[in-house]
Design an enzyme around this catalytic site. Structure first.
Site, mmCIF file in Angstrom:
data_model
loop_
_atom_site.group_PDB
_atom_site.id
_atom_site.type_symbol
_atom_site.label_atom_id
_atom_site.label_comp_id
_atom_site.label_asym_id
_atom_site.label_seq_id
_atom_site.Cartn_x
_atom_site.Cartn_y
_atom_site.Cartn_z
ATOM 1 N N HIS A 48 0.909 -1.285 0.166
ATOM 2 C CA HIS A 48 0.021 0.172 0.366
ATOM 3 C C HIS A 48 0.764 1.479 0.187
ATOM 4 O O HIS A 48 1.872 1.163 0.964
ATOM 5 C CB HIS A 48 -0.908 0.093 1.070
ATOM 6 C CG HIS A 48 -1.858 1.055 0.617
ATOM 7 N ND1 HIS A 48 -2.807 1.608 0.526
ATOM 8 C CD2 HIS A 48 -1.344 1.914 2.334
ATOM 9 C CE1 HIS A 48 -3.878 2.485 0.770
ATOM 10 N NE2 HIS A 48 -2.956 2.773 1.901
ATOM 11 N N SER A 49 0.251 1.947 -1.349
ATOM 12 C CA SER A 49 1.730 3.762 -1.320
ATOM 13 C C SER A 49 2.420 3.068 -1.324
ATOM 14 O O SER A 49 3.591 2.448 -1.933
ATOM 15 C CB SER A 49 1.098 4.443 0.443
ATOM 16 O OG SER A 49 1.546 5.772 -0.385
ATOM 17 N N MET A 50 3.940 3.530 -0.385
ATOM 18 C CA MET A 50 5.083 2.981 0.014
ATOM 19 C C MET A 50 5.300 1.748 -0.791
ATOM 20 O O MET A 50 6.669 1.556 -1.434
ATOM 21 C CB MET A 50 6.027 3.609 1.022
ATOM 22 C CG MET A 50 7.225 3.390 1.267
ATOM 23 S SD MET A 50 7.875 4.122 2.380
ATOM 24 C CE MET A 50 10.138 3.613 1.997
ATOM 25 N N SER B 198 -1.788 -0.807 -4.125
ATOM 26 C CA SER B 198 -2.165 -0.362 -3.916
ATOM 27 C C SER B 198 -1.960 1.331 -3.512
ATOM 28 O O SER B 198 -1.188 1.108 -3.319
ATOM 29 C CB SER B 198 -2.697 -0.870 -2.476
ATOM 30 O OG SER B 198 -3.817 -0.407 -2.244
#
Length: 264
Positions: free
Chosen positions: A95-97, A123
């Site tokens: 997720h993200s990073m 994501s």
């Protein structure tokens, strides 16, 4: 292969270590995030999928560990730690990073001849060709806290407590530094399906930027759009877990998301 040794075990939280799962799902958190982002996934995931929650340096029990100098160093250390877990099929959700790290991890392990992942889930992250450098990591603590509040992933009452800020902001700053100074890889397609997930109200990532992940696989690509912002699954992960489970089982994601299927 044998089970993970002591040096690698510090990287992972394994809420369901017993049994004989058919697949392991590595779950990577956002910048400054912890394994707790995915603890609510343990219940809805079926028994044949073992969730393996990744805990990077600088947080939880690793709060006193120095973080890596750059993304390649982080990925190299994580790749070394995860190899003992690749004795059976695996997939990765970031997720993200965490999506950036998940992609780099898959690329590295494949290039080194390890078992390739069954699926890579990215994501709330733009595809590498849309990567934008930044300077959030250079802000003072108040500015960094304001950025976390803007994204909505941290409770305001926590950031109002000095002791909590002293505990979590160093890891957040280090992670932002890694992301904002990251140099994306050259175009190398993975041999497995890639699914990008995005919140329809996410101001950080557009659907076009998420759709750009289609360039990074020689297999099937899907884009799944869920209602919500940057942390679209933090309150209730059931729809996302159901979609991920369906894809890992070889079936279509159900009506929990708007699915756009593309094939290279």
């Amino acid at each position: 292969m044998t089970g993970p040794d002591v040096s690698s075990a510090r990287w992972f939280r394994r809420p369901r270590p017993g049994g004989d799962p058919s697949l392991r799902l590595l779950c990577l958190p956002h910048a400054g995030g912890t394994a707790s982002l995915y603890r609510a996934w343990t219940g809805p995931l079926p028994d044949w999928i073992e969730p393996v929650l990744v805990c990077p340096p600088g947080r939880e029990e690793r709060v006193d560990e120095r973080g890596p100098d750059d993304v390649p160093a982080l990925v190299a250390a994580l790749a070394d730690a995860v190899r003992p877990l690749l004795d059976r099929p695996w997939a990765v959700f970031g997720h993200s990073m965490g999506a950036l790290v998940a992609h780099e991890l898959a690329l590295r392990l494949v290039s080194e001849g390890a078992r390739p992942p069954e699926h890579v889930f990215v994501s709330a992250r733009e595809a590498p060709q849309f990567h934008r450098p930044g300077a959030v990591h250079l802000l003072d603590d108040d500015g960094l806290a304001a950025e976390l509040l803007r994204l909505g992933g941290t409770h305001p009452e926590l950031l109002a407590m000095d002791e909590v800020r002293r505990l979590i902001l160093p890891a957040v700053r280090d992670d932002y530094r890694l992301v904002e100074t990251y140099a994306p890889p050259g175009p190398t397609a993975l041999p497995c399906p890639v699914t990008a997930l995005v919140g329809t109200g996410d101001t950080e990532v557009s659907e076009d930027e998420a759709r750009g992940w289609s360039r990074w696989t020689d297999a099937e690509f899907r884009l799944l759009a869920f209602t919500g912002g940057h942390f679209y699954f933090s309150d209730d992960p059931h729809d996302v877990v159901r979609s991920v489970t369906g894809l890992l089982a070889g079936s279509r994601a159900d009506g929990a998301a708007v699915a756009i299927t593309e094939r290279r």
